[in-house]
Design a protein around this motif. Structure first.
Motif, PDB file in Angstrom:
ATOM      1  N   VAL A 221     -12.655  35.246  56.844  1.00 50.03           N
ATOM      2  CA  VAL A 221     -14.095  35.376  56.954  1.00 50.03           C
ATOM      3  C   VAL A 221     -14.449  36.386  58.042  1.00 50.03           C
ATOM      4  O   VAL A 221     -13.937  36.330  59.147  1.00 50.03           O
ATOM      5  CB  VAL A 221     -14.734  34.010  57.278  1.00 50.03           C
ATOM      6  CG1 VAL A 221     -16.235  34.166  57.488  1.00 50.03           C
ATOM      7  CG2 VAL A 221     -14.442  33.017  56.168  1.00 50.03           C
ATOM      8  N   GLN A 222     -15.326  37.320  57.709  1.00 48.50           N
ATOM      9  CA  GLN A 222     -15.785  38.313  58.661  1.00 48.50           C
ATOM     10  C   GLN A 222     -17.297  38.183  58.800  1.00 48.50           C
ATOM     11  O   GLN A 222     -17.968  37.660  57.923  1.00 48.50           O
ATOM     12  CB  GLN A 222     -15.410  39.726  58.192  1.00 48.50           C
ATOM     13  CG  GLN A 222     -13.905  39.962  58.104  1.00 48.50           C
ATOM     14  CD  GLN A 222     -13.587  41.372  57.632  1.00 48.50           C
ATOM     15  OE1 GLN A 222     -14.430  42.041  57.060  1.00 48.50           O
ATOM     16  NE2 GLN A 222     -12.373  41.806  57.879  1.00 48.50           N
ATOM     17  N   ALA A 223     -17.818  38.660  59.914  1.00 51.63           N
ATOM     18  CA  ALA A 223     -19.255  38.615  60.113  1.00 51.63           C
ATOM     19  C   ALA A 223     -19.945  39.448  59.036  1.00 51.63           C
ATOM     20  O   ALA A 223     -19.519  40.563  58.730  1.00 51.63           O
ATOM     21  CB  ALA A 223     -19.605  39.149  61.500  1.00 51.63           C
ATOM     22  N   ALA A 224     -20.996  38.895  58.469  1.00 50.75           N
ATOM     23  CA  ALA A 224     -21.723  39.608  57.423  1.00 50.75           C
ATOM     24  C   ALA A 224     -22.471  40.792  58.022  1.00 50.75           C
ATOM     25  O   ALA A 224     -22.960  40.719  59.160  1.00 50.75           O
ATOM     26  CB  ALA A 224     -22.705  38.662  56.746  1.00 50.75           C
ATOM     27  N   PRO A 225     -22.571  41.908  57.295  1.00 51.60           N
ATOM     28  CA  PRO A 225     -23.334  43.052  57.789  1.00 51.60           C
ATOM     29  C   PRO A 225     -24.793  42.663  58.016  1.00 51.60           C
ATOM     30  O   PRO A 225     -25.336  41.812  57.307  1.00 51.60           O
ATOM     31  CB  PRO A 225     -23.210  44.069  56.644  1.00 51.60           C
ATOM     32  CG  PRO A 225     -21.981  43.656  55.901  1.00 51.60           C
ATOM     33  CD  PRO A 225     -21.940  42.167  55.990  1.00 51.60           C
TER      34      PRO A 225
ATOM     35  N   ILE B  23     -29.664  40.998  49.834  1.00 48.73           N
ATOM     36  CA  ILE B  23     -28.539  41.761  49.290  1.00 48.73           C
ATOM     37  C   ILE B  23     -27.347  40.852  49.036  1.00 48.73           C
ATOM     38  O   ILE B  23     -26.950  40.072  49.899  1.00 48.73           O
ATOM     39  CB  ILE B  23     -28.129  42.893  50.251  1.00 48.73           C
ATOM     40  CG1 ILE B  23     -29.278  43.902  50.385  1.00 48.73           C
ATOM     41  CG2 ILE B  23     -26.853  43.586  49.770  1.00 48.73           C
ATOM     42  CD1 ILE B  23     -29.015  44.985  51.421  1.00 48.73           C
ATOM     43  N   GLY B  24     -26.763  40.984  47.860  1.00 46.12           N
ATOM     44  CA  GLY B  24     -25.588  40.222  47.466  1.00 46.12           C
ATOM     45  C   GLY B  24     -25.486  40.215  45.959  1.00 46.12           C
ATOM     46  O   GLY B  24     -26.498  40.345  45.269  1.00 46.12           O
TER      47      GLY B  24
ATOM     48  N   GLU C 244     -22.500  39.343  50.568  1.00 46.34           N
ATOM     49  CA  GLU C 244     -23.803  38.981  51.123  1.00 46.34           C
ATOM     50  C   GLU C 244     -24.035  39.716  52.442  1.00 46.34           C
ATOM     51  O   GLU C 244     -23.113  39.886  53.249  1.00 46.34           O
ATOM     52  CB  GLU C 244     -23.857  37.472  51.367  1.00 46.34           C
ATOM     53  CG  GLU C 244     -25.197  36.958  51.846  1.00 46.34           C
ATOM     54  CD  GLU C 244     -26.198  36.719  50.734  1.00 46.34           C
ATOM     55  OE1 GLU C 244     -27.297  36.250  51.038  1.00 46.34           O
ATOM     56  OE2 GLU C 244     -25.877  37.015  49.570  1.00 46.34           O
ATOM     57  N   GLU C 245     -25.280  40.162  52.658  1.00 51.53           N
ATOM     58  CA  GLU C 245     -25.656  40.778  53.916  1.00 51.53           C
ATOM     59  C   GLU C 245     -26.870  40.043  54.475  1.00 51.53           C
ATOM     60  O   GLU C 245     -27.676  39.499  53.721  1.00 51.53           O
ATOM     61  CB  GLU C 245     -25.972  42.264  53.716  1.00 51.53           C
ATOM     62  CG  GLU C 245     -24.780  43.056  53.179  1.00 51.53           C
ATOM     63  CD  GLU C 245     -25.031  44.551  53.081  1.00 51.53           C
ATOM     64  OE1 GLU C 245     -25.963  45.035  53.770  1.00 51.53           O
ATOM     65  OE2 GLU C 245     -24.305  45.226  52.330  1.00 51.53           O
TER      66      GLU C 245
END
Length: 265
Positions: free
Chosen positions: A22-26, A72-73, A79-80
Protein backbone atom coordinates in the motif's frame (compact mmCIF):
# COMPACT_ATOMS: atom_id res chain seq x y z
CA UNK A 1 -43.06 14.09 -10.61
CA UNK A 2 -39.51 14.73 -11.69
CA UNK A 3 -37.14 12.60 -9.64
CA UNK A 4 -33.92 14.47 -8.71
CA UNK A 5 -30.85 12.25 -8.65
CA UNK A 6 -27.52 13.45 -7.35
CA UNK A 7 -25.34 12.26 -10.22
CA UNK A 8 -22.53 11.67 -7.74
CA UNK A 9 -24.38 8.58 -6.53
CA UNK A 10 -24.26 6.93 -9.94
CA UNK A 11 -21.17 8.62 -11.33
CA UNK A 12 -18.70 7.37 -8.76
CA UNK A 13 -15.94 5.53 -10.60
CA UNK A 14 -14.65 2.08 -9.75
CA UNK A 15 -11.04 1.59 -8.67
CA UNK A 16 -9.39 -1.73 -7.84
CA UNK A 17 -7.39 -2.30 -4.70
CA UNK A 18 -3.76 -3.02 -5.54
CA UNK A 19 -2.39 -6.39 -4.39
CA UNK A 20 1.06 -4.86 -3.91
CA UNK A 21 2.31 -2.85 -0.96
CA UNK A 22 0.00 0.00 0.00
CA UNK A 23 1.29 3.43 -0.98
CA UNK A 24 -0.05 6.86 -0.17
CA UNK A 25 -2.69 7.87 -2.68
CA UNK A 26 -1.84 10.82 -4.94
CA UNK A 27 -3.31 14.15 -3.84
CA UNK A 28 -5.10 16.30 -6.42
CA UNK A 29 -5.14 19.74 -4.79
CA UNK A 30 -4.36 22.84 -6.85
CA UNK A 31 -2.66 25.93 -5.48
CA UNK A 32 -5.81 28.07 -5.93
CA UNK A 33 -7.81 25.47 -4.00
CA UNK A 34 -5.18 25.40 -1.25
CA UNK A 35 -5.55 29.16 -1.00
CA UNK A 36 -9.33 28.74 -0.85
CA UNK A 37 -8.97 26.41 2.15
CA UNK A 38 -6.81 28.99 3.93
CA UNK A 39 -9.36 31.72 3.21
CA UNK A 40 -12.29 29.70 4.54
CA UNK A 41 -10.38 28.57 7.62
CA UNK A 42 -9.45 32.19 8.42
CA UNK A 43 -13.10 33.25 8.19
CA UNK A 44 -14.32 30.66 10.70
CA UNK A 45 -11.40 30.66 13.13
CA UNK A 46 -13.33 32.73 15.69
CA UNK A 47 -16.48 30.60 15.46
CA UNK A 48 -16.76 28.02 18.23
CA UNK A 49 -20.22 26.49 17.84
CA UNK A 50 -20.31 23.48 15.51
CA UNK A 51 -23.60 24.42 13.82
CA UNK A 52 -22.36 28.00 13.42
CA UNK A 53 -19.18 26.72 11.76
CA UNK A 54 -21.09 24.41 9.39
CA UNK A 55 -23.37 27.28 8.39
CA UNK A 56 -20.44 29.64 7.77
CA UNK A 57 -18.39 27.08 5.84
CA UNK A 58 -21.26 25.86 3.67
CA UNK A 59 -22.29 29.44 2.89
CA UNK A 60 -18.91 29.87 1.18
CA UNK A 61 -20.08 27.32 -1.40
CA UNK A 62 -23.33 29.06 -2.35
CA UNK A 63 -23.27 29.61 -6.10
CA UNK A 64 -20.51 27.01 -6.66
CA UNK A 65 -21.25 25.15 -9.92
CA UNK A 66 -22.61 21.62 -9.80
CA UNK A 67 -20.13 19.23 -11.43
CA UNK A 68 -20.57 15.46 -11.35
CA UNK A 69 -17.81 12.85 -11.36
CA UNK A 70 -14.97 14.97 -9.98
CA UNK A 71 -13.40 12.09 -8.03
CA UNK A 72 -10.67 10.03 -9.68
CA UNK A 73 -10.49 6.25 -9.83
CA UNK A 74 -11.51 3.40 -12.11
CA UNK A 75 -11.05 -0.29 -12.90
CA UNK A 76 -7.58 0.45 -14.25
CA UNK A 77 -6.94 3.74 -12.46
CA UNK A 78 -5.81 4.03 -8.82
CA UNK A 79 -7.89 6.10 -6.46
CA UNK A 80 -6.67 9.65 -5.86
CA UNK A 81 -7.62 12.06 -3.10
CA UNK A 82 -9.33 14.88 -4.95
CA UNK A 83 -9.93 18.34 -3.52
CA UNK A 84 -11.83 20.68 -5.83
CA UNK A 85 -13.64 23.91 -5.10
CA UNK A 86 -14.50 24.89 -8.66
CA UNK A 87 -17.42 22.48 -8.70
CA UNK A 88 -19.11 19.98 -6.38
CA UNK A 89 -21.81 17.36 -6.43
CA UNK A 90 -24.12 16.64 -3.50
CA UNK A 91 -21.67 14.23 -1.87
CA UNK A 92 -18.43 16.15 -2.34
CA UNK A 93 -20.20 19.27 -1.07
CA UNK A 94 -21.04 17.74 2.31
CA UNK A 95 -17.62 15.99 2.44
CA UNK A 96 -15.76 19.26 2.01
CA UNK A 97 -17.98 21.17 4.42
CA UNK A 98 -17.50 18.63 7.20
CA UNK A 99 -13.73 18.46 6.70
CA UNK A 100 -13.39 22.26 6.74
CA UNK A 101 -15.65 22.59 9.78
CA UNK A 102 -13.48 20.16 11.76
CA UNK A 103 -10.10 21.61 10.79
CA UNK A 104 -8.02 24.69 11.49
CA UNK A 105 -5.37 24.37 8.78
CA UNK A 106 -4.60 22.57 5.55
CA UNK A 107 -3.02 19.54 7.22
CA UNK A 108 -6.03 19.08 9.48
CA UNK A 109 -8.38 19.56 6.54
CA UNK A 110 -6.74 16.79 4.49
CA UNK A 111 -6.80 14.42 7.47
CA UNK A 112 -10.48 15.19 8.14
CA UNK A 113 -11.41 14.78 4.48
CA UNK A 114 -9.84 11.33 4.32
CA UNK A 115 -11.78 10.18 7.38
CA UNK A 116 -14.98 11.77 6.11
CA UNK A 117 -14.88 10.37 2.59
CA UNK A 118 -13.32 6.96 3.27
CA UNK A 119 -13.83 4.08 5.67
CA UNK A 120 -11.05 4.29 8.27
CA UNK A 121 -9.45 7.06 6.19
CA UNK A 122 -8.15 4.53 3.64
CA UNK A 123 -8.10 6.24 0.24
CA UNK A 124 -9.40 3.53 -2.08
CA UNK A 125 -12.51 3.28 -4.20
CA UNK A 126 -14.02 0.34 -2.36
CA UNK A 127 -13.46 2.18 0.93
CA UNK A 128 -15.43 5.24 -0.15
CA UNK A 129 -18.67 5.92 1.69
CA UNK A 130 -20.77 5.30 -1.39
CA UNK A 131 -24.08 5.47 0.47
CA UNK A 132 -25.12 8.33 2.72
CA UNK A 133 -25.97 5.99 5.59
CA UNK A 134 -22.33 4.84 5.48
CA UNK A 135 -21.71 8.07 7.39
CA UNK A 136 -23.34 6.43 10.41
CA UNK A 137 -22.50 2.78 9.69
CA UNK A 138 -18.77 2.89 8.92
CA UNK A 139 -15.81 3.91 11.07
CA UNK A 140 -14.83 6.50 11.92
CA UNK A 141 -18.45 7.51 12.35
CA UNK A 142 -19.21 10.80 10.60
CA UNK A 143 -22.71 11.12 11.99
CA UNK A 144 -25.52 9.54 13.97
CA UNK A 145 -28.80 8.69 12.28
CA UNK A 146 -31.43 10.59 14.30
CA UNK A 147 -34.36 9.93 11.96
CA UNK A 148 -36.09 7.56 14.40
CA UNK A 149 -36.20 10.31 17.02
CA UNK A 150 -38.12 12.73 14.81
CA UNK A 151 -41.61 11.26 14.82
CA UNK A 152 -43.68 8.13 15.59
CA UNK A 153 -44.48 8.18 11.85
CA UNK A 154 -40.94 7.21 10.83
CA UNK A 155 -40.85 4.04 8.73
CA UNK A 156 -37.97 1.58 8.47
CA UNK A 157 -37.25 -0.28 5.23
CA UNK A 158 -34.73 -3.12 4.96
CA UNK A 159 -32.62 -2.75 1.83
CA UNK A 160 -29.75 -4.68 0.27
CA UNK A 161 -27.60 -1.67 -0.51
CA UNK A 162 -25.81 -1.84 -3.85
CA UNK A 163 -28.13 -4.57 -5.19
CA UNK A 164 -30.14 -3.43 -8.21
CA UNK A 165 -33.64 -4.70 -8.88
CA UNK A 166 -32.26 -6.74 -11.80
CA UNK A 167 -29.74 -8.49 -9.53
CA UNK A 168 -26.77 -6.44 -10.65
CA UNK A 169 -24.86 -3.92 -8.56
CA UNK A 170 -24.29 -0.18 -8.67
CA UNK A 171 -20.69 -0.35 -7.44
CA UNK A 172 -18.60 -3.04 -9.13
CA UNK A 173 -16.56 -5.04 -6.64
CA UNK A 174 -18.60 -3.96 -3.61
CA UNK A 175 -20.74 -6.67 -2.03
CA UNK A 176 -24.42 -5.93 -1.44
CA UNK A 177 -25.12 -5.49 2.25
CA UNK A 178 -28.40 -5.33 4.19
CA UNK A 179 -29.26 -2.17 6.10
CA UNK A 180 -32.38 -0.78 7.75
CA UNK A 181 -33.15 2.67 6.35
CA UNK A 182 -35.29 4.92 8.55
CA UNK A 183 -37.22 7.59 6.66
CA UNK A 184 -40.08 10.00 7.20
CA UNK A 185 -42.70 11.03 4.67
CA UNK A 186 -42.66 14.79 3.88
CA UNK A 187 -46.26 15.17 5.08
CA UNK A 188 -44.99 14.61 8.62
CA UNK A 189 -42.49 17.48 8.52
CA UNK A 190 -44.49 19.43 11.08
CA UNK A 191 -43.14 22.45 12.98
CA UNK A 192 -42.54 20.10 15.92
CA UNK A 193 -40.47 17.74 13.78
CA UNK A 194 -38.57 20.59 12.11
CA UNK A 195 -37.65 21.96 15.55
CA UNK A 196 -35.72 18.74 16.22
CA UNK A 197 -33.49 19.36 13.19
CA UNK A 198 -30.41 21.54 13.71
CA UNK A 199 -28.40 23.70 11.38
CA UNK A 200 -25.65 21.43 10.06
CA UNK A 201 -27.65 18.22 10.13
CA UNK A 202 -27.34 16.18 6.95
CA UNK A 203 -30.57 15.63 5.04
CA UNK A 204 -30.90 12.63 2.74
CA UNK A 205 -33.69 12.32 0.18
CA UNK A 206 -34.99 8.77 0.54
CA UNK A 207 -35.58 6.64 -2.55
CA UNK A 208 -37.80 3.63 -3.13
CA UNK A 209 -35.30 2.25 -5.64
CA UNK A 210 -33.80 -1.11 -4.75
CA UNK A 211 -30.21 -1.00 -3.56
CA UNK A 212 -30.04 2.71 -2.71
CA UNK A 213 -30.74 4.65 0.47
CA UNK A 214 -30.95 8.18 -0.95
CA UNK A 215 -30.74 9.91 -4.31
CA UNK A 216 -29.62 13.30 -3.04
CA UNK A 217 -28.20 14.95 0.05
CA UNK A 218 -27.50 18.36 1.53
CA UNK A 219 -27.48 20.32 4.77
CA UNK A 220 -30.18 21.66 7.04
CA UNK A 221 -29.82 25.41 7.58
CA UNK A 222 -32.10 27.57 9.74
CA UNK A 223 -32.52 31.17 8.53
CA UNK A 224 -35.02 33.64 9.96
CA UNK A 225 -37.18 30.87 11.37
CA UNK A 226 -37.29 28.89 8.10
CA UNK A 227 -35.59 25.52 7.63
CA UNK A 228 -33.64 25.44 4.37
CA UNK A 229 -32.01 22.66 2.38
CA UNK A 230 -28.53 23.80 1.27
CA UNK A 231 -27.46 21.49 -1.54
CA UNK A 232 -25.46 21.10 -4.73
CA UNK A 233 -28.39 20.97 -7.12
CA UNK A 234 -28.22 19.26 -10.51
CA UNK A 235 -31.62 20.65 -11.54
CA UNK A 236 -31.30 22.55 -14.82
CA UNK A 237 -32.77 25.63 -13.20
CA UNK A 238 -29.91 25.66 -10.67
CA UNK A 239 -26.76 23.64 -11.47
CA UNK A 240 -25.07 25.13 -8.40
CA UNK A 241 -25.17 25.15 -4.61
CA UNK A 242 -28.44 26.75 -3.52
CA UNK A 243 -30.72 27.20 -0.51
CA UNK A 244 -34.28 25.94 -0.90
CA UNK A 245 -36.92 25.77 1.84
CA UNK A 246 -36.84 22.14 2.92
CA UNK A 247 -40.62 21.73 2.98
CA UNK A 248 -40.87 22.98 -0.61
CA UNK A 249 -38.00 20.78 -1.76
CA UNK A 250 -39.59 17.67 -0.27
CA UNK A 251 -42.85 18.13 -2.19
CA UNK A 252 -43.44 14.95 -4.17
CA UNK A 253 -40.45 13.14 -2.66
CA UNK A 254 -40.92 9.69 -1.04
CA UNK A 255 -39.26 10.68 2.22
CA UNK A 256 -36.21 12.02 3.98
CA UNK A 257 -33.76 11.02 6.67
CA UNK A 258 -31.58 13.07 9.01
CA UNK A 259 -28.03 12.45 10.18
CA UNK A 260 -26.37 14.53 12.90
CA UNK A 261 -22.65 15.06 12.35
CA UNK A 262 -20.24 13.84 14.99
CA UNK A 263 -18.37 16.92 16.19
CA UNK A 264 -14.94 15.33 16.00
CA UNK A 265 -12.64 14.07 13.27
Amino acid sequence: MRRHFCKGVFGLIVACLSPVAVQAAPLVFSVPDQERVAQIESRIVALKGFSERVDAVSAQFLGTPYIANTLIGGPDTPEELVVRFDGVDCYTFVDLVRALTLSENQTGFIAALKKTRYHDGHVAYLERRHFLTDWAALTPQNARDITLTLSPQVQVTRKDLNRRADGGVYIKGLAAHPRDIAHLSPEFLTPEVAAKIRTGDVIGIYTKLDGLDVTHTGLAIWKNGVLYFRNASSLKANMKVVDTPLAAYLTGKPGFLVLRMVEAG
